[in-house]
Design an enzyme around this catalytic site. Structure first.
Site, PDB file in Angstrom:
ATOM      1  N   SER B 130       0.827  -1.205   0.000  1.00  0.00           N
ATOM      2  CA  SER B 130       0.000   0.000   0.000  1.00  0.00           C
ATOM      3  C   SER B 130       0.864   1.259   0.000  1.00  0.00           C
ATOM      4  O   SER B 130       1.702   1.416  -0.888  1.00  0.00           O
ATOM      5  CB  SER B 130      -0.954  -0.072   1.211  1.00  0.00           C
ATOM      6  OG  SER B 130      -1.950   0.888   1.126  1.00  0.00           O
ATOM      7  N   ASP B 283      -8.281  -5.080  -6.213  1.00  0.00           N
ATOM      8  CA  ASP B 283      -8.042  -3.903  -5.378  1.00  0.00           C
ATOM      9  C   ASP B 283      -8.862  -2.750  -5.956  1.00  0.00           C
ATOM     10  O   ASP B 283      -8.735  -2.416  -7.128  1.00  0.00           O
ATOM     11  CB  ASP B 283      -6.545  -3.572  -5.408  1.00  0.00           C
ATOM     12  CG  ASP B 283      -6.135  -2.543  -4.366  1.00  0.00           C
ATOM     13  OD1 ASP B 283      -6.912  -1.593  -4.124  1.00  0.00           O
ATOM     14  OD2 ASP B 283      -5.042  -2.679  -3.800  1.00  0.00           O
ATOM     15  N   HIS B 312      -7.871  -4.766  -1.640  1.00  0.00           N
ATOM     16  CA  HIS B 312      -6.634  -4.101  -1.267  1.00  0.00           C
ATOM     17  C   HIS B 312      -5.946  -4.831  -0.113  1.00  0.00           C
ATOM     18  O   HIS B 312      -4.717  -4.860  -0.025  1.00  0.00           O
ATOM     19  CB  HIS B 312      -6.914  -2.650  -0.872  1.00  0.00           C
ATOM     20  CG  HIS B 312      -5.663  -1.912  -0.516  1.00  0.00           C
ATOM     21  ND1 HIS B 312      -4.679  -1.631  -1.436  1.00  0.00           N
ATOM     22  CD2 HIS B 312      -5.203  -1.436   0.673  1.00  0.00           C
ATOM     23  CE1 HIS B 312      -3.679  -0.999  -0.842  1.00  0.00           C
ATOM     24  NE2 HIS B 312      -3.967  -0.868   0.432  1.00  0.00           N
TER      25      HIS B 312
END
Lengths: 338, 338
Positions: B130, B283, B312
């Site tokens: 991320s 995602d 995600h």
């Protein structure tokens, strides 16, 4: 072309999820005239934050839904501010006291409108976008002999779990504003911060990564994402918060299984209408994946994905030229075999 | 294995987007020992609502990141509550006064940590999930000769427009609570409603339709979507709202183009490291589509989609067994060629 808009009073409606809706009013619009057989009907149930008026771009002699030929009926969803809604109901259904009116309750009230008040014998096409699509599917499952064809655009028959989580998220955005007061706020003290947040949280779900990446909001007249988000704020500020929440409750409880003793597959198998299911290729909450799962359970259904970067909004009446054309052609083809 | 956690004081940091961060403190953790050449380094920049501690599941003799062999460094993102953050900075950087600290500012401060304080000569692998992935990409573009391999998991080099719209939406959910006061609230009067809404709005973006449809939240120990949403509320209540907003600002301004005069393609072309970009297959905000666009612009990059229903969160350290295994194997392969 101006529709004829009218109201029917249904008295006390017993509700499928318990309780009643007192003094139920159903507001509807019609275009065109019913033929003598009572069969030239196109039914357009309304969608979230829409009214019968929102369907105007689909209606006209230029389009598949020609009022010279078809009798077009658009009944307004309970909670949308025209039919019985928290914003103008009398106690106890006023504001926060408004009960859960399910999709099934809406369909059944509409069925009374069509059969008892308008003399309709059969519907050539039940069609709608989003929550309008949901209602079209429920119609075909609840009254299979009554509906000849169905066109479901960016919708599913039930509200799938991701969709429910999304709805919980927009609700949370509104409820973050203490002025919301669980719906008990005064008319002149609406939860404006919460309404704005609601619109802003909703917006990125409504489109797609391509839409944002390619700045397609420009095709809608916005110079920036911020301008688009502000427009979503404005649009939601214009709505009554309790009405928004009432329709949201209707939506999240959409369950076609409720028509067949909790089995969605049974209810879908019950549909006799020639059905075209047209999910948007990148719809984030009424997903193409879930539309396909449902489509496979309907005997006479075809899933035709609407390839579009506009996400859920792809099917919004008249908003995008190419998508609108595809929708009109498909409606035309269904009517030709209705 | 417990890391060594330390703080370096960087003094007054000039910021790439203007202004300065006074008395900048960078908190970092290390596992293992630097070799004499200063080259056995794995760098793990932290992610949103994470700290160095969050990376523990990836580290150990059981895993690719074995501290017996590698010197693992995890620098904490400014704003995360450990490194300089609104929650504990002195005026004027306190709370709402905290400036925009860009990804580039983070990278540059980390570069000082590695080169001036730790004696690192070269990084074998820069890796992260991320916002950690975002930083890894910026590292490779800013210091191409310094980074031998990159592993970007569920991240992109820049914050693409949909991602920005998503971040605007969670910000709006928090700001719907007037207790937020644009960050000027007192420590003992946090915007709890807003923090809860923030978590609840965030959650459906973090997973996927399959995750919700197949009730995969059960694998995380939750019985219902509501239980999951409540956990997201709780998790966000534990964070300082100003810290969340500061990191969010860092994230939404992530722009690798800023490293090469506003051209992202130039910056990406500058990367020399062998790079594996591993987007989650579903995602919703760091999309696979946009990871592919970036990957095509990096000379020595390969895009390997992580096929997972966890959206995600697929790449969250140690959260999902199969995904964690794939990540460990890939890190291992990169280190073998570093």
């Amino acid at each position: 072309m101006q529709p004829h808009v009218d109201t029917i009073h249904l008295g006390t409606l017993p509700l499928s999820q318990g309780g009643v809706l007192e003094d139920a009013k159903l507001v509807y619009a019609t275009w065109g005239r019913l033929n003598s057989a009572g069969t030239n009907v196109v039914l357009l149930p309304t969608y979230y934050t829409g009214t019968h008026d929102s369907y105007r771009p689909w209606i006209g002699s230029h389009s598949a839904l020609d009022p010279d030929r078809w009798f077009i009926i658009s009944p307004n969803l309970f909670g949308n501010g025209l039919s019985s809604s928290p914003s103008h109901a009398q106690t106890p259904a006023q504001r926060a006291g408004f009960p859960l009116v399910s999709i099934r309750d809406n369909i059944d009230a509409q069925h009374r409108l069509l059969t008892e008040h308008l003399g309709v014998k059969s519907v050539a096409l039940a069609m709608g976008w989003s929550l309008g699509a949901v209602q079209s599917m429920h119609w075909a499952a609840a009254y299979p002999a009554f509906i000849r064809t169905v066109f479901s655009i960016c919708g599913t028959a039930s509200c799938w779990p991701l969709n429910r989580a999304f709805l919980a998220s927009v609700r949370a955005a509104l409820a973050a504003d203490p002025a919301w007061m669980d719906g008990a706020y005064a008319h002149d003290a609406p939860p404006t911060r919460g309404l704005k947040a609601f619109g802003r949280v909703y917006c990125p779900w409504a489109y797609s990564s391509t839409f944002f990446r390619q700045a397609l909001y420009r095709t809608l007249g916005f110079d920036s994402i911020e301008a688009l988000l502000l427009a979503w704020e404005e649009e939601h500020l214009a709505w009554d918060a309790c009405d928004l929440m009432a329709m949201l409750k209707t939506w999240e409880h959409a369950d076609i299984g409720s028509l067949a003793g909790q089995s969605a597959s049974k209810a879908l198998a019950n549909i006799r209408a020639k059905t075209i299911i047209m999910p948007g290729s990148c719809d984030a909450y009424f997903t193409a994946e879930e539309a396909r799962i449902e489509g496979a359970l309907i005997p006479n259904a075809e899933v035709r994905v609407l390839d579009s970067p506009f996400g859920h909004c792809a099917g919004a009446p008249g908003r995008f030229e190419e998508e609108t054309r595809t929708i009109a052609m498909t409606a035309h083809a269904l009517l030709a075999m209705a």
